[in-house]
Design a protein around this motif. Structure first.
Motif, PDB file in Angstrom:
ATOM      1  N   ARG A 133       0.832  -1.208   0.000  1.00  0.00           N
ATOM      2  CA  ARG A 133       0.000   0.000   0.000  1.00  0.00           C
ATOM      3  C   ARG A 133       0.864   1.255   0.000  1.00  0.00           C
ATOM      4  NH1 ARG A 133      -5.463  -0.253   1.590  1.00  0.00           N
ATOM      5  NH2 ARG A 133      -6.207  -2.300   2.323  1.00  0.00           N
ATOM      6  N   ARG A 134       1.873   1.267   0.855  1.00  0.00           N
ATOM      7  CA  ARG A 134       2.730   2.451   0.952  1.00  0.00           C
ATOM      8  C   ARG A 134       3.464   2.709  -0.356  1.00  0.00           C
ATOM      9  NH1 ARG A 134       7.807   3.566   1.381  1.00  0.00           N
ATOM     10  NH2 ARG A 134       8.434   1.374   1.523  1.00  0.00           N
ATOM     11  N   ILE A 135       4.041   1.652  -0.930  1.00  0.00           N
ATOM     12  CA  ILE A 135       4.803   1.820  -2.166  1.00  0.00           C
ATOM     13  C   ILE A 135       3.887   2.272  -3.297  1.00  0.00           C
ATOM     14  CG2 ILE A 135       6.115   0.573  -3.930  1.00  0.00           C
ATOM     15  CD1 ILE A 135       7.255  -1.143  -1.628  1.00  0.00           C
ATOM     16  N   GLY A 136       2.688   1.677  -3.388  1.00  0.00           N
ATOM     17  CA  GLY A 136       1.763   2.081  -4.436  1.00  0.00           C
ATOM     18  C   GLY A 136       1.365   3.533  -4.336  1.00  0.00           C
ATOM     19  N   ASP A 180      -9.186 -17.604 -10.184  1.00  0.00           N
ATOM     20  CA  ASP A 180     -10.452 -17.062 -10.667  1.00  0.00           C
ATOM     21  C   ASP A 180     -10.781 -15.740  -9.971  1.00  0.00           C
ATOM     22  OD1 ASP A 180     -10.766 -19.167 -12.411  1.00  0.00           O
ATOM     23  OD2 ASP A 180     -12.192 -20.271 -11.139  1.00  0.00           O
ATOM     24  N   GLU A 181     -10.457 -15.646  -8.689  1.00  0.00           N
ATOM     25  CA  GLU A 181     -10.685 -14.395  -7.962  1.00  0.00           C
ATOM     26  C   GLU A 181      -9.800 -13.285  -8.522  1.00  0.00           C
ATOM     27  OE1 GLU A 181     -10.321 -14.722  -3.760  1.00  0.00           O
ATOM     28  OE2 GLU A 181     -11.769 -16.351  -3.571  1.00  0.00           O
ATOM     29  N   VAL A 182      -8.549 -13.603  -8.812  1.00  0.00           N
ATOM     30  CA  VAL A 182      -7.648 -12.600  -9.384  1.00  0.00           C
ATOM     31  C   VAL A 182      -8.155 -12.166 -10.755  1.00  0.00           C
ATOM     32  CG1 VAL A 182      -5.321 -12.189 -10.263  1.00  0.00           C
ATOM     33  CG2 VAL A 182      -5.638 -13.389  -8.097  1.00  0.00           C
ATOM     34  N   ALA A 183      -8.559 -13.127 -11.577  1.00  0.00           N
ATOM     35  CA  ALA A 183      -9.059 -12.799 -12.912  1.00  0.00           C
ATOM     36  C   ALA A 183     -10.276 -11.874 -12.823  1.00  0.00           C
ATOM     37  CB  ALA A 183      -9.416 -14.079 -13.668  1.00  0.00           C
ATOM     38  N   ALA A 184     -11.194 -12.173 -11.900  1.00  0.00           N
ATOM     39  CA  ALA A 184     -12.380 -11.328 -11.747  1.00  0.00           C
ATOM     40  C   ALA A 184     -11.997  -9.926 -11.287  1.00  0.00           C
ATOM     41  CB  ALA A 184     -13.350 -11.972 -10.758  1.00  0.00           C
ATOM     42  N   ALA A 185     -11.035  -9.827 -10.372  1.00  0.00           N
ATOM     43  CA  ALA A 185     -10.599  -8.518  -9.885  1.00  0.00           C
ATOM     44  C   ALA A 185      -9.939  -7.711 -10.997  1.00  0.00           C
ATOM     45  CB  ALA A 185      -9.640  -8.688  -8.709  1.00  0.00           C
ATOM     46  N   LEU A 186      -9.130  -8.369 -11.820  1.00  0.00           N
ATOM     47  CA  LEU A 186      -8.476  -7.665 -12.917  1.00  0.00           C
ATOM     48  C   LEU A 186      -9.492  -7.221 -13.966  1.00  0.00           C
ATOM     49  CD1 LEU A 186      -5.256  -9.841 -13.374  1.00  0.00           C
ATOM     50  CD2 LEU A 186      -5.421  -7.572 -12.326  1.00  0.00           C
ATOM     51  N   ALA A 192      -9.912  -3.195  -4.290  1.00  0.00           N
ATOM     52  CA  ALA A 192     -10.142  -3.746  -2.953  1.00  0.00           C
ATOM     53  C   ALA A 192      -9.947  -5.250  -2.948  1.00  0.00           C
ATOM     54  CB  ALA A 192     -11.541  -3.382  -2.473  1.00  0.00           C
ATOM     55  N   ALA A 193     -10.384  -5.939  -3.994  1.00  0.00           N
ATOM     56  CA  ALA A 193     -10.230  -7.388  -4.043  1.00  0.00           C
ATOM     57  C   ALA A 193      -8.768  -7.780  -4.133  1.00  0.00           C
ATOM     58  CB  ALA A 193     -11.004  -7.953  -5.237  1.00  0.00           C
ATOM     59  N   LEU A 194      -7.969  -7.037  -4.885  1.00  0.00           N
ATOM     60  CA  LEU A 194      -6.536  -7.344  -4.962  1.00  0.00           C
ATOM     61  C   LEU A 194      -5.852  -7.088  -3.626  1.00  0.00           C
ATOM     62  CD1 LEU A 194      -5.542  -5.948  -8.481  1.00  0.00           C
ATOM     63  CD2 LEU A 194      -6.063  -8.304  -7.837  1.00  0.00           C
ATOM     64  N   LEU A 195      -6.235  -6.015  -2.959  1.00  0.00           N
ATOM     65  CA  LEU A 195      -5.632  -5.718  -1.661  1.00  0.00           C
ATOM     66  C   LEU A 195      -6.020  -6.744  -0.604  1.00  0.00           C
ATOM     67  CD1 LEU A 195      -6.016  -1.836  -1.626  1.00  0.00           C
ATOM     68  CD2 LEU A 195      -3.857  -3.110  -1.622  1.00  0.00           C
ATOM     69  N   LEU A 216      -0.315  -1.988  -7.554  1.00  0.00           N
ATOM     70  CA  LEU A 216      -1.235  -1.417  -8.535  1.00  0.00           C
ATOM     71  C   LEU A 216      -2.524  -0.963  -7.863  1.00  0.00           C
ATOM     72  CD1 LEU A 216      -2.538  -0.959 -11.371  1.00  0.00           C
ATOM     73  CD2 LEU A 216      -3.063  -3.412 -11.375  1.00  0.00           C
ATOM     74  N   ALA A 217      -3.101  -1.829  -7.035  1.00  0.00           N
ATOM     75  CA  ALA A 217      -4.364  -1.506  -6.374  1.00  0.00           C
ATOM     76  C   ALA A 217      -4.233  -0.260  -5.510  1.00  0.00           C
ATOM     77  CB  ALA A 217      -4.827  -2.696  -5.530  1.00  0.00           C
ATOM     78  N   ALA A 218      -3.134  -0.139  -4.787  1.00  0.00           N
ATOM     79  CA  ALA A 218      -2.939   1.025  -3.923  1.00  0.00           C
ATOM     80  C   ALA A 218      -2.751   2.297  -4.738  1.00  0.00           C
ATOM     81  CB  ALA A 218      -1.732   0.795  -3.019  1.00  0.00           C
ATOM     82  N   ALA A 219      -2.014   2.192  -5.846  1.00  0.00           N
ATOM     83  CA  ALA A 219      -1.806   3.366  -6.698  1.00  0.00           C
ATOM     84  C   ALA A 219      -3.131   3.842  -7.285  1.00  0.00           C
ATOM     85  CB  ALA A 219      -0.808   3.033  -7.799  1.00  0.00           C
ATOM     86  N   VAL A 220      -3.954   2.901  -7.731  1.00  0.00           N
ATOM     87  CA  VAL A 220      -5.247   3.259  -8.300  1.00  0.00           C
ATOM     88  C   VAL A 220      -6.156   3.860  -7.237  1.00  0.00           C
ATOM     89  CG1 VAL A 220      -7.367   2.214  -9.191  1.00  0.00           C
ATOM     90  CG2 VAL A 220      -5.170   1.694 -10.262  1.00  0.00           C
ATOM     91  N   ALA A 221      -6.153   3.281  -6.043  1.00  0.00           N
ATOM     92  CA  ALA A 221      -6.974   3.826  -4.962  1.00  0.00           C
ATOM     93  C   ALA A 221      -6.562   5.257  -4.630  1.00  0.00           C
ATOM     94  CB  ALA A 221      -6.869   2.939  -3.725  1.00  0.00           C
ATOM     95  N   ARG A 222      -5.278   5.550  -4.784  1.00  0.00           N
ATOM     96  CA  ARG A 222      -4.761   6.889  -4.478  1.00  0.00           C
ATOM     97  C   ARG A 222      -5.319   7.944  -5.438  1.00  0.00           C
ATOM     98  NH1 ARG A 222      -0.172   8.837  -1.339  1.00  0.00           N
ATOM     99  NH2 ARG A 222      -0.085  11.067  -1.736  1.00  0.00           N
ATOM    100  N   THR A 223      -5.704   7.537  -6.645  1.00  0.00           N
ATOM    101  CA  THR A 223      -6.178   8.515  -7.619  1.00  0.00           C
ATOM    102  C   THR A 223      -7.525   9.116  -7.243  1.00  0.00           C
ATOM    103  OG1 THR A 223      -7.346   6.907  -9.031  1.00  0.00           O
ATOM    104  CG2 THR A 223      -4.982   7.269  -9.459  1.00  0.00           C
ATOM    105  N   GLY A 224      -8.342   8.346  -6.497  1.00  0.00           N
ATOM    106  CA  GLY A 224      -9.632   8.861  -6.070  1.00  0.00           C
ATOM    107  C   GLY A 224     -10.697   8.896  -7.152  1.00  0.00           C
ATOM    108  N   VAL A 225     -10.458   8.237  -8.291  1.00  0.00           N
ATOM    109  CA  VAL A 225     -11.440   8.195  -9.368  1.00  0.00           C
ATOM    110  C   VAL A 225     -11.728   6.736  -9.702  1.00  0.00           C
ATOM    111  CG1 VAL A 225     -10.671  10.405 -10.310  1.00  0.00           C
ATOM    112  CG2 VAL A 225      -9.698   8.275 -11.199  1.00  0.00           C
TER     113      VAL A 225
END
Length: 265
Positions: A133-136, A180-186, A192-195, A216-225
């Motif tokens: 999370r921190r690195i992302g 299958d869970e990873v594929a659905a999250a991608l 949130a599912a990846l985290l 990746l998930a943390a970086a995307v969450a940081r964008t706020g969109v």
């Protein structure tokens, strides 16, 4: 232009695997078996580059958590090919030790004709979720990235290596549901599912991509969109799960670019 400590725009992301056999010279007579995977990677990276990033950060696992510069390089000799692979450009300032995941990422970007600057971020396989999370988050508030207007992420990672008796990790009944869970999250750009992926289960299943996906998930969450995902490849040709996906932010307006929908398996 963004200044130090400010978020810079994350304009797109692509997810690809990093098996050594993706290099045709290493695959030898079996090279054609991964042609569809290579084609999917070309498509995902093409969408990443179409967003016109000025900097692409390649994220993947390695022996240690470290940052890499454009001229840093690694050797394919341990995999049977006497070749050096650079993350971006070749000059005397580069350092050796680039991990396989970043070598594959650099090679794929070069193969796609990328002209933007490339940096690298490797992660130790056991990197805790909070560290991911921190690195992302810091990738978008980093002085190295803040000099750029637009940033893209190329996220390298394999899924479970326990898909069948001939898989590197033998057979584990938890492998297919995990993948299958990873594929659905991608496919859904579900950060949130990846985290939420469990590091202990990931380690048991020999999942190489878990830390990079969580960055990746943390970086995307940081964008706020909100973001939209597209899954182009999900298969386990050698008992190891490989995924290829594209993520892009959802922007308002009739001409807003998105990666589109659809999946392939």
């Amino acid at each position: 232009m963004a200044g130090y400590g400010e978020n810079v725009p994350l304009v797109a992301a692509a997810v690809c695997p990093h098996p050594p056999a993706i290099f045709p010279e290493l695959a030898g007579a079996a090279a054609a078996e991964l042609d569809d995977l290579r084609e999917a990677c070309v498509g995902a990276i093409g969408r990443l580059l179409a967003a016109e990033p000025e900097l692409v950060v390649v994220v993947g696992t390695g022996d240690r958590t470290a940052r890499y510069g454009p001229a840093d390089h690694g050797s394919l000799r341990p995999y049977g090919l006497d070749r050096w692979v650079h993350l971006d450009r070749i000059n005397c300032a580069g350092q050796p030790g680039l991990p396989l995941s970043l070598m594959v990422g650099g090679w794929l970007l070069r193969r796609a004709g990328a002209r933007c600057l490339r940096h690298g971020q490797s992660l130790a396989p056991d990197t805790p979720v909070e560290e991911c999370r921190r690195i992302g988050a810091e990738l978008l508030a980093d002085p190295g990235a803040a000099a750029e207007h637009r940033v893209g992420l190329l996220v390298m990672g394999d899924g479970s290596a326990c898909r069948g008796e001939r898989a590197p990790g033998y057979d584990d009944p938890a492998a297919r549901p995990y993948d299958d869970e990873v594929a659905a999250a991608l496919a859904a750009a579900d950060a949130a599912a990846l985290l939420a992926l469990d590091p202990e289960l990931s380690a048991r299943l020999r999942v190489a991509g878990r830390p990079a996906w969580q960055v990746l998930a943390a970086a995307v969450a940081r964008t706020g969109v909100p973001w939209r995902g597209r899954l182009d490849y999900h298969a386990a040709p050698y008992g190891v799960a490989y995924f290829v996906a594209s993520w892009a932010p959802v922007r308002s307006g009739p001409n807003a670019p998105t990666p589109g929908g659809g999946t392939a398996s």
